[in-house]
Design a protein around this motif. Structure first.
Motif, mmCIF file in Angstrom:
data_model
loop_
_atom_site.group_PDB
_atom_site.id
_atom_site.type_symbol
_atom_site.label_atom_id
_atom_site.label_comp_id
_atom_site.label_asym_id
_atom_site.label_seq_id
_atom_site.Cartn_x
_atom_site.Cartn_y
_atom_site.Cartn_z
ATOM 1 N N ILE A 27 5.406 19.822 -32.822
ATOM 2 C CA ILE A 27 4.901 19.232 -31.579
ATOM 3 C C ILE A 27 6.059 18.901 -30.646
ATOM 4 N N ALA A 28 7.073 18.227 -31.173
ATOM 5 C CA ALA A 28 8.224 17.843 -30.348
ATOM 6 C C ALA A 28 9.412 17.520 -31.241
ATOM 7 N N ILE A 53 7.454 14.574 -26.378
ATOM 8 C CA ILE A 53 6.045 14.858 -26.660
ATOM 9 C C ILE A 53 5.284 15.038 -25.352
ATOM 10 N N ARG A 54 4.481 16.077 -25.274
ATOM 11 C CA ARG A 54 3.579 16.266 -24.134
ATOM 12 C C ARG A 54 2.299 15.507 -24.460
ATOM 13 N N ALA A 57 -1.186 17.075 -23.555
ATOM 14 C CA ALA A 57 -1.549 18.189 -24.437
ATOM 15 C C ALA A 57 -1.923 17.695 -25.821
ATOM 16 N N LEU A 58 -1.182 16.708 -26.320
ATOM 17 C CA LEU A 58 -1.487 16.170 -27.640
ATOM 18 C C LEU A 58 -2.847 15.473 -27.646
ATOM 19 N N GLY A 76 -4.961 22.995 -26.019
ATOM 20 C CA GLY A 76 -3.901 22.088 -26.433
ATOM 21 C C GLY A 76 -2.838 22.790 -27.258
ATOM 22 N N SER A 77 -3.261 23.691 -28.125
ATOM 23 C CA SER A 77 -2.300 24.458 -28.932
ATOM 24 C C SER A 77 -1.419 25.340 -28.059
ATOM 25 N N TRP A 85 -0.764 24.923 -24.876
ATOM 26 C CA TRP A 85 0.063 24.069 -24.029
ATOM 27 C C TRP A 85 1.262 23.518 -24.812
ATOM 28 N N ILE A 86 1.042 23.155 -26.062
ATOM 29 C CA ILE A 86 2.119 22.575 -26.871
ATOM 30 C C ILE A 86 3.047 23.664 -27.422
#
Length: 103
Positions: free
Chosen positions: A43-44, A50-51, A54-55, A95-96, A98-99
């Motif tokens: 994720i980060a 961390i976005r 998006a999360l 979300g996937s 975007w992350i």
């Protein structure tokens, strides 16, 4: 007479419930939640990177995927729309992407 069950009848929001759709929702939710929990660095790299938007979408989609995947059908229209499988799939995929796809 006012019934305590008033307003809790069938909702007008359609809710697809075939086995293939529930299985897909559950498998996607398990895979993505496992990825988030077991590999948080996916994720980060740091807590500041961390976005959060998006999360949030990803976690909402995971929740909707689990709700649909186990076969629970919300009765109240607002919850039915908020945790609709289409919303869950859209949020999990979006979300996937975007992350994991963004640099």
């Amino acid at each position: 007479m006012n019934s305590p069950e008033r307003g809790r009848g069938r909702s007008r929001v359609p809710y697809p419930n075939p086995l293939w759709a529930r299985t897909g929702s559950l498998l996607m939710a398990i895979a993505l939640s496992g990825l988030v929990l077991v590999f948080p660095r996916a994720i980060a790299e740091t807590a500041g990177a961390i976005r959060h938007g998006a999360l949030m979408l990803l976690l909402w989609g995971i929740a909707a995927g689990f709700i649909h995947g186990v076969g629970f059908v919300p009765r109240i229209g607002l919850w039915r729309a908020a945790f609709h499988p289409g919303v869950g799939w859209l949020f999990m995929i979006g979300g996937s992407l975007w992350i994991f796809a963004a640099p």
